[in-house]
Design an enzyme around this catalytic site. Sequence first.
Site, PDB file in Angstrom:
ATOM      1  N   HIS A 123       7.605  -0.068   8.121  1.00  0.00           N
ATOM      2  CA  HIS A 123       8.066   0.757   7.010  1.00  0.00           C
ATOM      3  C   HIS A 123       8.450  -0.121   5.827  1.00  0.00           C
ATOM      4  O   HIS A 123       9.557  -0.041   5.301  1.00  0.00           O
ATOM      5  CB  HIS A 123       9.227   1.639   7.483  1.00  0.00           C
ATOM      6  CG  HIS A 123       8.843   2.510   8.652  1.00  0.00           C
ATOM      7  ND1 HIS A 123       9.751   3.196   9.418  1.00  0.00           N
ATOM      8  CD2 HIS A 123       7.629   2.813   9.179  1.00  0.00           C
ATOM      9  CE1 HIS A 123       9.127   3.866  10.371  1.00  0.00           C
ATOM     10  NE2 HIS A 123       7.830   3.658  10.244  1.00  0.00           N
TER      11      HIS A 123
HETATM   12  C1  LIG Z   1       2.663   0.944  15.367  1.00  0.00           C
HETATM   13  C2  LIG Z   1       2.964   1.711  14.106  1.00  0.00           C
HETATM   14  C3  LIG Z   1       3.734   2.858  14.177  1.00  0.00           C
HETATM   15  C4  LIG Z   1       4.025   3.577  13.022  1.00  0.00           C
HETATM   16  N1  LIG Z   1       4.746   4.703  13.137  1.00  0.00           N
HETATM   17  C5  LIG Z   1       5.022   5.437  12.038  1.00  0.00           C
HETATM   18  C6  LIG Z   1       5.738   6.669  12.147  1.00  0.00           C
HETATM   19  O1  LIG Z   1       6.107   7.087  13.248  1.00  0.00           O
HETATM   20  N2  LIG Z   1       6.000   7.349  11.014  1.00  0.00           N
HETATM   21  C7  LIG Z   1       5.608   6.899   9.783  1.00  0.00           C
HETATM   22  O2  LIG Z   1       5.898   7.566   8.791  1.00  0.00           O
HETATM   23  N3  LIG Z   1       4.918   5.754   9.646  1.00  0.00           N
HETATM   24  C8  LIG Z   1       4.631   5.012  10.738  1.00  0.00           C
HETATM   25  N4  LIG Z   1       3.923   3.843  10.605  1.00  0.00           N
HETATM   26  C9  LIG Z   1       3.580   3.398   9.246  1.00  0.00           C
HETATM   27  C10 LIG Z   1       2.301   4.066   8.760  1.00  0.00           C
HETATM   28  O3  LIG Z   1       1.240   3.633   9.583  1.00  0.00           O
HETATM   29  C11 LIG Z   1       2.080   3.644   7.301  1.00  0.00           C
HETATM   30  O4  LIG Z   1       3.173   4.088   6.510  1.00  0.00           O
HETATM   31  C12 LIG Z   1       0.812   4.289   6.744  1.00  0.00           C
HETATM   32  O5  LIG Z   1      -0.316   4.017   7.551  1.00  0.00           O
HETATM   33  C13 LIG Z   1       0.571   3.734   5.353  1.00  0.00           C
HETATM   34  O6  LIG Z   1      -0.592   4.342   4.827  1.00  0.00           O
HETATM   35  P1  LIG Z   1      -1.489   3.567   3.764  1.00  0.00           P
HETATM   36  O7  LIG Z   1      -2.651   4.449   3.486  1.00  0.00           O
HETATM   37  O8  LIG Z   1      -0.644   3.108   2.619  1.00  0.00           O
HETATM   38  O9  LIG Z   1      -1.988   2.229   4.481  1.00  0.00           O
HETATM   39  P2  LIG Z   1      -2.851   2.067   5.818  1.00  0.00           P
HETATM   40  O10 LIG Z   1      -2.806   3.272   6.683  1.00  0.00           O
HETATM   41  O11 LIG Z   1      -2.427   0.742   6.378  1.00  0.00           O
HETATM   42  O12 LIG Z   1      -4.346   1.968   5.249  1.00  0.00           O
HETATM   43  C14 LIG Z   1      -4.771   0.848   4.503  1.00  0.00           C
HETATM   44  C15 LIG Z   1      -6.252   0.679   4.764  1.00  0.00           C
HETATM   45  O13 LIG Z   1      -6.751  -0.284   3.844  1.00  0.00           O
HETATM   46  C16 LIG Z   1      -7.556  -1.230   4.525  1.00  0.00           C
HETATM   47  N5  LIG Z   1      -7.472  -2.503   3.744  1.00  0.00           N
HETATM   48  C17 LIG Z   1      -6.417  -3.326   3.605  1.00  0.00           C
HETATM   49  N6  LIG Z   1      -6.703  -4.343   2.781  1.00  0.00           N
HETATM   50  C18 LIG Z   1      -7.993  -4.139   2.384  1.00  0.00           C
HETATM   51  C19 LIG Z   1      -8.884  -4.875   1.535  1.00  0.00           C
HETATM   52  N7  LIG Z   1      -8.506  -5.972   0.912  1.00  0.00           N
HETATM   53  N8  LIG Z   1     -10.140  -4.393   1.380  1.00  0.00           N
HETATM   54  C20 LIG Z   1     -10.542  -3.243   2.000  1.00  0.00           C
HETATM   55  N9  LIG Z   1      -9.741  -2.507   2.813  1.00  0.00           N
HETATM   56  C21 LIG Z   1      -8.483  -2.969   2.994  1.00  0.00           C
HETATM   57  C22 LIG Z   1      -6.968  -1.323   5.921  1.00  0.00           C
HETATM   58  O14 LIG Z   1      -7.939  -1.777   6.834  1.00  0.00           O
HETATM   59  C23 LIG Z   1      -6.566   0.143   6.175  1.00  0.00           C
HETATM   60  O15 LIG Z   1      -7.627   0.887   6.707  1.00  0.00           O
HETATM   61  C24 LIG Z   1       3.569   3.121  11.754  1.00  0.00           C
HETATM   62  C25 LIG Z   1       2.771   1.971  11.683  1.00  0.00           C
HETATM   63  C26 LIG Z   1       2.467   1.260  12.841  1.00  0.00           C
HETATM   64  C27 LIG Z   1       1.598   0.023  12.739  1.00  0.00           C
END
Ligand SMILES: Cc1cc2nc3c(=O)[nH]c(=O)nc-3n(C[C@H](O)[C@H](O)[C@H](O)COP(=O)(O)OP(=O)(O)OC[C@H]3O[C@@H](n4cnc5c(N)ncnc54)[C@H](O)[C@@H]3O)c2cc1C
Length: 364
Positions: free
Chosen positions: A293
């Site tokens: 987080h």
């Molecule tokens: C084990 C675990 C448990 C969690 N539990 C919770 C929970 O219970 N509740 C909650 O609210 N949140 C939880 N989270 C956090 C949640 O996963 C994140 O808040 C959420 O996924 C963020 O979304 P996002 O789209 O910003 O990033 P992400 O879901 O991380 O997506 C980013 C994407 O961009 C891609 N990427 C990164 N850099 C590049 C690049 N340079 N070029 C191309 N692609 C790239 C990655 O491969 C990924 O697919 C948890 C996370 C983990 C790891």
Amino acid sequence: MKPPVRDRPACVCRYCGFCENYGCEAGARASPNQTVMPLLATNPNFELRTHARVLKVNLDATKKRAVSVTYVDASGREFEQPAELVVLAAYVLSNVHLLLLSGIGKPFDPRTGEGTVGRSYSYQIRSGATVFTDKSRPLNPFMGTGALQGVIDDYYPYHFDHGKNGFIGGGTIQCASGGARPIEYHPVPPGTPPWGTEWKRAMVDNYHHVLVLRNQSTGMAYRKNYLDLDPVHRDGFGRPMLRMTFDYQENELKLANRFADICVDIGKAMGNVKVVREAPAKNYSIVPYQSTHNTGGAIMGADRATSVVNRYLQTWDVPNVFVLGACAFPQNAGKNPTGPVAATVLMSAEAIVQKYAKSPGALA
Ligand SMILES: Cc1cc2nc3c(=O)[nH]c(=O)nc-3n(C[C@H](O)[C@H](O)[C@H](O)COP(=O)(O)OP(=O)(O)OC[C@H]3O[C@@H](n4cnc5c(N)ncnc54)[C@H](O)[C@@H]3O)c2cc1C
Ligand code: SF4
């Protein structure tokens, strides 16, 4: 804008034990590969390029307009993809890294307090208590799901009187039942040797009899906690790595110690248990998993002097670059971030479709 919805099958096995950290065999969980991707795939304009890693957003000579992104594919071949609009959605840390590498926005300088990119990086602090129950109360830890837990919200900032505590903020207390994973899950009482026969016996004895009370708390933004480009270390692509400068501050340590005491009291109230207080680590370590987080670094605001993106998650300096994610949060609210991430993304998507696409330019 009403988001499209895709039906999903029900959970087939009820607590298979693989609900967190793994793909769902039934396709029941609301993962993007089950919900968003199949809908996008029906759109003739959509193309998914897997294993593509974006290295940089390229700007034109004015530095006010993005023209392309550079990415490498799985075999290391480098491509330049022209773009009218660039949406960074690479998670908090990679978003900030890409902004810094691409020269979008002014990097934060902790000495002067000027600049915005990398500013207000914050995190959560944890503490709690481990409760060892007596042998008449098996807890069946192998049955669980990622989100199955009891949460006490009474100590969230606006729910209790801070007067005598000497800190601001607060948090939740959770008792989770995520499914005890083989190999990973082996709680033993303090004083148990870390290996050998005695450790194995303690692991077997305690497997069914341990629960953890843990807090997840607010984290304030401080000038001394920030993200920037590492002046020394480079990644495999030759780019400066992202550097995190972060430690817990006095307010957060006081808060976490108070929460550890509350967790101990709750544990003791269960009766006939052994309770071990889990004090917060005095200093931050990136090694043990705490939560995912992370927040800040490209925060949202009404003033371009103190924020990276406007309320539509559009960068102030390069209006055809939008940055999605919890990097927009100016403080760490001490809760799970993904709901508010989705809400702000929806607002941004709506603004892109209904305003920006019709008249490209700064939306605020
Ligand atoms: C084990 C675990 C448990 C969690 N539990 C919770 C929970 O219970 N509740 C909650 O609210 N949140 C939880 N989270 C956090 C949640 O996963 C994140 O808040 C959420 O996924 C963020 O979304 P996002 O789209 O910003 O990033 P992400 O879901 O991380 O997506 C980013 C994407 O961009 C891609 N990427 C990164 N850099 C590049 C690049 N340079 N070029 C191309 N692609 C790239 C990655 O491969 C990924 O697919 C948890 C996370 C983990 C790891
Ligand atoms: S318990 Fe979770 S991972 Fe297992 S089938 Fe049900 S929803 Fe899927």
